[in-house]
Design an enzyme around this catalytic site. Structure first.
Site, PDB file in Angstrom:
ATOM      1  N   ASP A  67     -28.994  13.917  21.391  1.00 65.62           N
ATOM      2  CA  ASP A  67     -29.718  14.767  20.446  1.00 65.62           C
ATOM      3  C   ASP A  67     -31.231  14.568  20.523  1.00 65.62           C
ATOM      4  O   ASP A  67     -31.716  13.638  21.162  1.00 65.62           O
ATOM      5  CB  ASP A  67     -29.238  14.522  19.000  1.00 65.62           C
ATOM      6  CG  ASP A  67     -29.025  13.037  18.699  1.00 65.62           C
ATOM      7  OD1 ASP A  67     -29.680  12.207  19.344  1.00 65.62           O
ATOM      8  OD2 ASP A  67     -28.203  12.725  17.825  1.00 65.62           O
ATOM      9  N   ASN A 137     -23.028   8.679   6.855  1.00 67.77           N
ATOM     10  CA  ASN A 137     -22.171   9.769   6.374  1.00 67.77           C
ATOM     11  C   ASN A 137     -21.076  10.130   7.377  1.00 67.77           C
ATOM     12  O   ASN A 137     -20.407  11.143   7.230  1.00 67.77           O
ATOM     13  CB  ASN A 137     -23.022  11.013   6.054  1.00 67.77           C
ATOM     14  CG  ASN A 137     -23.739  11.560   7.277  1.00 67.77           C
ATOM     15  OD1 ASN A 137     -23.552  11.067   8.393  1.00 67.77           O
ATOM     16  ND2 ASN A 137     -24.544  12.590   7.086  1.00 67.77           N
ATOM     17  N   HIS A 139     -21.515  10.843  10.613  1.00 70.38           N
ATOM     18  CA  HIS A 139     -21.879  11.744  11.715  1.00 70.38           C
ATOM     19  C   HIS A 139     -21.855  11.002  13.047  1.00 70.38           C
ATOM     20  O   HIS A 139     -22.014   9.786  13.105  1.00 70.38           O
ATOM     21  CB  HIS A 139     -23.228  12.439  11.460  1.00 70.38           C
ATOM     22  CG  HIS A 139     -24.452  11.601  11.626  1.00 70.38           C
ATOM     23  ND1 HIS A 139     -25.659  11.927  11.039  1.00 70.38           N
ATOM     24  CD2 HIS A 139     -24.699  10.450  12.310  1.00 70.38           C
ATOM     25  CE1 HIS A 139     -26.570  11.048  11.372  1.00 70.38           C
ATOM     26  NE2 HIS A 139     -26.012  10.125  12.137  1.00 70.38           N
ATOM     27  N   GLU A 144     -23.267  16.643  11.498  1.00 72.58           N
ATOM     28  CA  GLU A 144     -23.175  16.219  10.108  1.00 72.58           C
ATOM     29  C   GLU A 144     -21.819  16.624   9.507  1.00 72.58           C
ATOM     30  O   GLU A 144     -21.111  17.467  10.089  1.00 72.58           O
ATOM     31  CB  GLU A 144     -24.313  16.871   9.306  1.00 72.58           C
ATOM     32  CG  GLU A 144     -25.714  16.560   9.824  1.00 72.58           C
ATOM     33  CD  GLU A 144     -26.163  15.115   9.543  1.00 72.58           C
ATOM     34  OE1 GLU A 144     -25.330  14.194   9.492  1.00 72.58           O
ATOM     35  OE2 GLU A 144     -27.383  14.913   9.394  1.00 72.58           O
TER      36      GLU A 144
END
Ligand code: PGA
Length: 255
Positions: A67, A137, A139, A144
């Site tokens: 990313d 979280n 990810h 996400e």
């Protein structure tokens, strides 16, 4: 999925670096899937040393990063281009620039960049080993919660928890980009082997949901249960809070 507990950050990072070394030695034209973030800094530190000791040639190795932030110049301090250059690529002259792929978040046509990146992955891949961190979280990459299991490389909105976690690298939370280009979950799943590294108490909740919970798009990392060759490496801080019955079903001991 296997889970492997290594006592601390040093041992866990050395394990991942050694797996990358073994892959490079076994196949000098390997395709490596790389990740950024605090989790990976010691992995690259050990990998650099192993590359030196083993006098490895890297000119045929192809790398893909997961990313990049949208809107940051490749050479800006917080970009993942800069991270990879500083942590790994600048230390050995034999990395071949043409074989290094990190999505560009600073181009006008982001959609085209995503399509091109996915095409490069198809043309050069499959990735032999993909290394992954995990967000608080759940990810992986910047996929996400709520990301489709069918997703490929695309522009994503960062969640507020991700922006908060990553704000430590910026002057203020207002400076954290709100979007990124991320390889998708389906793109990641094309790798032949995946190693997820998770360390520190702040990742314990995400990892326990991964180990103990359902396979669901609300926890993007849970897609990894559907992959045939995944190792999850955890340190003691995480291991101690996991449900030990579940761990036993998944545990792999070093031989
Ligand atoms: P970190 O990020 O290594 O900086 O904790 C990992 C991730 O969010 O995937």
């Amino acid at each position: 999925m296997y889970i492997l507990n290594l006592e601390n950050r040093q041992l866990a990072s050395q394990y991942v670096a050694t797996e990358l070394l073994k892959q490079i030695k076994m196949k000098p034209d390997s395709v490596l899937g790389l990740a950024t973030g605090n989790t990976m800094t010691d992995v690259y530190k050990y990998l650099k040393t192993l590359i030196n000791h083993n006098h490895l040639q890297l000119d045929q190795i192809v790398t893909f990063n997961l990313d990049e932030y949208v809107g940051l110049n490749a050479d800006s301090e917080q970009s993942y281009h800069t991270y990879m250059y500083q942590q790994l690529f600048k230390h050995h002259q034999t990395w071949h620039k043409e074989n290094i792929f990190v999505p560009r978040g600073d181009v006008d046509n982001l959609e085209q960049e995503c399509l091109m990146y996915e095409q490069y992955l198809k043309d050069k891949g499959p990735v032999d080993i993909q290394i992954l961190g995990i967000g608080e979280n759940g990810h992986i990459g910047f996929n996400e919660p709520g990301s489709s299991f069918e997703s490929v490389t695309r522009v994503v909105d960062l969640s507020s928890s991700t922006m908060k976690a990553n704000s430590r690298y910026f002057d203020s939370i207002d400076d954290v980009p709100k979007q990124a280009i991320s390889m998708g979950l389906a793109s990641i799943m094309c790798a032949k082997r995946i190693i997820l590294l998770a360390m520190g108490r702040n990742k314990a909740e995400a990892v326990s949901q991964l180990i103990e919970g359902e396979i669901s798009e609300t926890l993007p990392a849970s897609i990894l249960h559907q992959h045939p060759h995944v190792d999850v490496i955890v340190d003691n801080e995480i291991f101690e809070v996991l449900d030990q019955d579940k761990v036993q079903q998944l545990e792999r001991h070093l031989s």
